[in-house]
Design a protein around this motif. Sequence first.
Motif, short mmCIF file in Angstrom:
data_model
loop_
_atom_site.label_atom_id
_atom_site.label_comp_id
_atom_site.label_asym_id
_atom_site.label_seq_id
_atom_site.Cartn_x
_atom_site.Cartn_y
_atom_site.Cartn_z
N SER A 112 0.82 -1.21 0.00
CA SER A 112 0.00 0.00 0.00
C SER A 112 0.85 1.26 0.00
O SER A 112 0.34 2.37 -0.21
CB SER A 112 -0.93 0.02 1.23
N GLU A 113 2.15 1.12 0.21
CA GLU A 113 3.00 2.30 0.35
C GLU A 113 3.97 2.49 -0.83
O GLU A 113 4.63 3.51 -0.90
CB GLU A 113 3.83 2.20 1.64
N VAL A 114 4.07 1.50 -1.73
CA VAL A 114 5.04 1.61 -2.81
C VAL A 114 4.40 2.21 -4.05
O VAL A 114 3.19 2.31 -4.16
CB VAL A 114 5.65 0.23 -3.16
N GLY A 115 5.26 2.59 -4.99
CA GLY A 115 4.75 3.13 -6.25
C GLY A 115 4.98 4.62 -6.36
O GLY A 115 5.58 5.26 -5.49
N TYR A 116 4.48 5.19 -7.46
CA TYR A 116 4.63 6.61 -7.73
C TYR A 116 3.36 7.34 -7.30
O TYR A 116 2.25 6.90 -7.59
CB TYR A 116 4.85 6.85 -9.23
N THR A 117 3.51 8.46 -6.62
CA THR A 117 2.36 9.25 -6.24
C THR A 117 1.89 10.09 -7.43
O THR A 117 2.59 10.21 -8.44
CB THR A 117 2.69 10.20 -5.08
N PHE A 118 0.72 10.67 -7.30
CA PHE A 118 0.18 11.55 -8.33
C PHE A 118 1.13 12.71 -8.59
O PHE A 118 1.38 13.08 -9.74
CB PHE A 118 -1.19 12.07 -7.89
N ASP A 119 1.69 13.25 -7.52
CA ASP A 119 2.64 14.36 -7.66
C ASP A 119 3.94 13.90 -8.34
O ASP A 119 4.54 14.65 -9.13
CB ASP A 119 2.96 14.98 -6.31
N ASP A 120 4.39 12.67 -8.03
CA ASP A 120 5.59 12.12 -8.67
C ASP A 120 5.41 12.06 -10.18
O ASP A 120 6.28 12.48 -10.95
CB ASP A 120 5.88 10.70 -8.17
N ILE A 121 4.26 11.53 -10.61
CA ILE A 121 3.98 11.36 -12.04
C ILE A 121 3.95 12.72 -12.73
O ILE A 121 4.53 12.89 -13.82
CB ILE A 121 2.66 10.61 -12.26
N ASN A 122 3.28 13.67 -12.15
CA ASN A 122 3.20 14.99 -12.76
C ASN A 122 4.55 15.69 -12.80
O ASN A 122 4.85 16.41 -13.75
CB ASN A 122 2.18 15.85 -12.01
N SER A 123 5.39 15.45 -11.80
CA SER A 123 6.73 16.02 -11.79
C SER A 123 7.57 15.43 -12.91
O SER A 123 8.31 16.16 -13.60
CB SER A 123 7.39 15.76 -10.43
N ILE A 124 7.48 14.12 -13.10
CA ILE A 124 8.23 13.46 -14.18
C ILE A 124 7.75 13.98 -15.54
O ILE A 124 8.56 14.29 -16.42
CB ILE A 124 8.07 11.93 -14.09
N ALA A 125 6.43 14.07 -15.71
CA ALA A 125 5.87 14.56 -16.98
C ALA A 125 6.34 15.99 -17.27
O ALA A 125 6.72 16.31 -18.40
CB ALA A 125 4.35 14.50 -16.94
N LYS A 126 6.33 16.83 -16.26
CA LYS A 126 6.77 18.22 -16.43
C LYS A 126 8.23 18.27 -16.83
O LYS A 126 8.63 19.05 -17.72
CB LYS A 126 6.55 18.99 -15.13
N ASP A 127 9.05 17.42 -16.21
CA ASP A 127 10.48 17.36 -16.52
C ASP A 127 10.70 16.94 -17.97
O ASP A 127 11.54 17.52 -18.68
CB ASP A 127 11.17 16.39 -15.56
N VAL A 128 9.95 15.93 -18.43
CA VAL A 128 10.11 15.44 -19.80
C VAL A 128 9.68 16.50 -20.80
O VAL A 128 10.34 16.72 -21.82
CB VAL A 128 9.31 14.14 -20.01
N LEU A 129 8.56 17.16 -20.54
CA LEU A 129 8.04 18.15 -21.48
C LEU A 129 8.99 19.34 -21.66
O LEU A 129 8.95 20.03 -22.67
CB LEU A 129 6.67 18.64 -21.04
N GLN A 130 9.85 19.57 -20.66
CA GLN A 130 10.83 20.63 -20.79
C GLN A 130 11.92 20.28 -21.81
O GLN A 130 12.66 21.15 -22.24
CB GLN A 130 11.47 20.92 -19.43
N LYS A 131 11.97 19.01 -22.21
CA LYS A 131 13.00 18.56 -23.13
C LYS A 131 12.49 18.48 -24.57
O LYS A 131 13.22 18.04 -25.47
CB LYS A 131 13.52 17.18 -22.70
N THR A 132 11.23 18.88 -24.82
CA THR A 132 10.68 18.80 -26.16
C THR A 132 9.75 19.97 -26.43
O THR A 132 9.12 20.51 -25.51
CB THR A 132 9.90 17.48 -26.37
N GLN A 133 9.64 20.31 -27.71
CA GLN A 133 8.73 21.37 -28.13
C GLN A 133 7.32 20.84 -28.34
O GLN A 133 6.37 21.59 -28.46
CB GLN A 133 9.22 21.96 -29.46
N HIS A 134 7.17 19.52 -28.41
CA HIS A 134 5.90 18.91 -28.78
C HIS A 134 5.02 18.65 -27.55
O HIS A 134 5.52 18.39 -26.46
CB HIS A 134 6.14 17.60 -29.52
N ARG A 135 3.70 18.66 -27.79
CA ARG A 135 2.72 18.35 -26.76
C ARG A 135 1.82 17.24 -27.31
O ARG A 135 0.85 17.49 -28.01
CB ARG A 135 1.92 19.59 -26.37
N PRO A 136 2.16 15.99 -27.03
CA PRO A 136 1.49 14.87 -27.68
C PRO A 136 0.05 14.65 -27.23
O PRO A 136 -0.30 14.91 -26.08
CB PRO A 136 2.37 13.68 -27.28
N THR A 137 -0.75 14.13 -28.16
CA THR A 137 -2.12 13.71 -27.85
C THR A 137 -2.29 12.20 -28.03
O THR A 137 -3.29 11.64 -27.59
CB THR A 137 -3.13 14.43 -28.76
#
Length: 289
Positions: free
Chosen positions: A6-31
């Motif tokens: 119940s305590e392992v895994g990525y939190t909602f904030d973790d996922i959004n932080s990773i996504a934000k970090d990746v998007l800073q490396k590209t001009q594209h916004r995928p759908t």
Amino acid sequence: MTTDQSEVGYTFDDINSIAKDVLQKTQHRPTIGIICGSGLGGLADKVDQPDVVHYHEIKEFPVATVQGHEGKLVFGKLEGKTVVLMRGRFHYYEGYPMWKVAMPVRVMKAMGISTLIVTNAAGGLNPEFNTGDLMILRDHIDLPGLTGECVLIGRNDERFGPRFPATVGTYDDQLIKQAKAIAQELGYGPVLREGVYIMIGGPTFETVAESRLLRNWGADAVGMSTVPEAVVAKHCGLKVFGISLITDMCSLSYDAVNATTHEEVLKIGQKRAGDLQKLVSCLIGKIQD
């Protein structure tokens, strides 16, 4: 000491932080997100205006360890749509827990995708299939999930999705209809199949007895991926389309045993990958953002 699931895994904030970090490396916004199976990563070479982000450059991201899985995200334009491709996925048999195997789907959702396309190399269980066939996933059997390794085990955050999600209709009917029509237009009718994919943990290929069992359960093809990603995609509200390239036929008789190797899987993947890439590309062109 056992790990508290119940305590392992990525939190909602973790996922959004990773996504934000990746998007800073590209001009594209995928759908649209695309996960490329063994030997099927060539679709990334067709992307226009590509931005490439290697997994090792992404904070908290796993690393692909299997031959045929290069380990990078490719952003760009495909058939006029903005996409992100995973050229290399993660597998349970590599030692990753299920929640980490499917984590990239949550990251792609946080980056803005609304549709996920998953491809894989699979073994044929249906005796009417042939090596080189393309099988559209109508449904799946989550064997690890049924035996206690469901990708959604652990504490649930409602911001990801509901505690008890329905998985009926995981694979989008409209996308299936469009893909079947495209396949006919491309002349793929003789090799096009539709069926049920079953996931096993791997990394061993199936014995004759195991292949018989899986076939008796209603599976048409078997592989070691896709289901955790599709379940998480369904959980977080994405439309999903799945397709398998049948790279070998499983042995259902001791009189005609085929000892499958990963090298053979990659060889067939390379041989028919162009057809699969063409089908997926045309489908992407018809998806409404």
